[in-house]
Enzyme design. Sequence first.
Site, mmCIF file in Angstrom:
data_model
loop_
_atom_site.group_PDB
_atom_site.id
_atom_site.type_symbol
_atom_site.label_atom_id
_atom_site.label_comp_id
_atom_site.label_asym_id
_atom_site.label_seq_id
_atom_site.Cartn_x
_atom_site.Cartn_y
_atom_site.Cartn_z
ATOM 1 N N LYS A 70 1.488 -3.659 13.068
ATOM 2 C CA LYS A 70 2.478 -3.992 12.043
ATOM 3 C C LYS A 70 3.188 -5.309 12.352
ATOM 4 C CE LYS A 70 1.709 -0.558 9.300
ATOM 5 N NZ LYS A 70 1.125 -0.812 7.954
ATOM 6 N N TYR A 107 0.044 1.163 16.371
ATOM 7 C CA TYR A 107 0.731 1.001 15.089
ATOM 8 C C TYR A 107 1.754 -0.126 15.175
ATOM 9 C CZ TYR A 107 3.416 2.260 10.900
ATOM 10 O OH TYR A 107 4.048 2.232 9.687
ATOM 11 N N THR A 150 8.074 10.106 1.951
ATOM 12 C CA THR A 150 6.771 10.355 1.347
ATOM 13 C C THR A 150 6.410 11.832 1.484
ATOM 14 O OG1 THR A 150 5.655 9.919 3.445
ATOM 15 C CG2 THR A 150 6.006 8.029 1.981
ATOM 16 N N GLY A 169 1.643 8.552 -1.199
ATOM 17 C CA GLY A 169 2.775 7.853 -0.618
ATOM 18 C C GLY A 169 3.155 6.574 -1.327
ATOM 19 N N ILE A 170 3.451 5.542 -0.553
ATOM 20 C CA ILE A 170 3.881 4.255 -1.102
ATOM 21 C C ILE A 170 2.796 3.651 -1.978
ATOM 22 C CG2 ILE A 170 4.479 1.878 -0.478
ATOM 23 C CD1 ILE A 170 5.910 3.052 1.993
ATOM 24 N N THR A 185 -3.874 6.360 -2.927
ATOM 25 C CA THR A 185 -3.938 7.744 -3.412
ATOM 26 C C THR A 185 -2.731 8.590 -3.046
ATOM 27 O OG1 THR A 185 -5.190 8.456 -1.460
ATOM 28 C CG2 THR A 185 -6.463 7.724 -3.371
ATOM 29 N N ASN A 231 -1.895 -2.018 1.424
ATOM 30 C CA ASN A 231 -1.045 -0.893 1.783
ATOM 31 C C ASN A 231 -1.711 0.084 2.740
ATOM 32 O OD1 ASN A 231 1.177 1.219 1.261
ATOM 33 N ND2 ASN A 231 -0.674 2.280 0.564
#
Length: 260
Positions: free
Chosen positions: A159, A155, A192, A18-19, A16, A86
């Site tokens: 990742k 985070y 973004t 950004g990327i 919904t 994503n």
Amino acid sequence: MTKRLDGKVALVTGGTSGIGAGTVERLTAEGAKVVFTGSNAAAAEALCAATGATFRAHRVQDAAAWPGLIEAILAEHGRLDIAFANAGTEHGDASVEDIGIEGWDNVIAVNQTGAMLTVQHAIRAMARNPDGATGSIIINSSMNAHRAMGNFVAYSVSKAAVVALVKSAAVHCGNRGYKIRVNAVLPGVVETGIIRGQIENAPDPAAARAAYEGMSPLGRMGGVDEIAGLVAWLASDEARFVSGSEYVIDGATTAGMMGV
């Protein structure tokens, strides 16, 4: 723009903004039928109107909801060819000394478990395609998989973990004889809406923008369209021998030292 994704069906999680939203736009422009997930219904409505994509409210960390989502996609389209994992969050993150278990659990649930569930269910769906087990799965990781942040431990860990997930899943698919490819994109700082908001709300917006842009030797932030373009290529048959790979797209931010 070419229609190299004509006839393909795609799933984009966290689509919904950004990327994610940029990738929904790019994949539909390339000819794919796109289903995207998230929780922002108002943003989803506007994106559906602009692209013709379909929205389904869904949380990637909700394991029990995944079979229903996949069955809905297969019932409507009969196949799944592309999955872009994503969805991600930083909410509750902090340094390893300061993070609470609730914050840790939240980030790991979305960024790591959610990515695993996306890959797992995408493989199962793609294995049911009428022409055999074919497809392309892409995970949105981060340059922080290789350059961890001291103030965002969960985070950074998540990742890095999903890069290992990509490699394990790619080997698994190959060993099973599936023509299903699994790869990761590792963006640097991308301009973004969230980043623009942080810049605009900073005490010195010009200095904040300069700091973000100065992280890359190219002297700028990445564009959402640039990340979406890489995802579209990995989703296409042009990348049919690419699997188990990680594509850093950060303007050389992590390539080496800037110098003095």
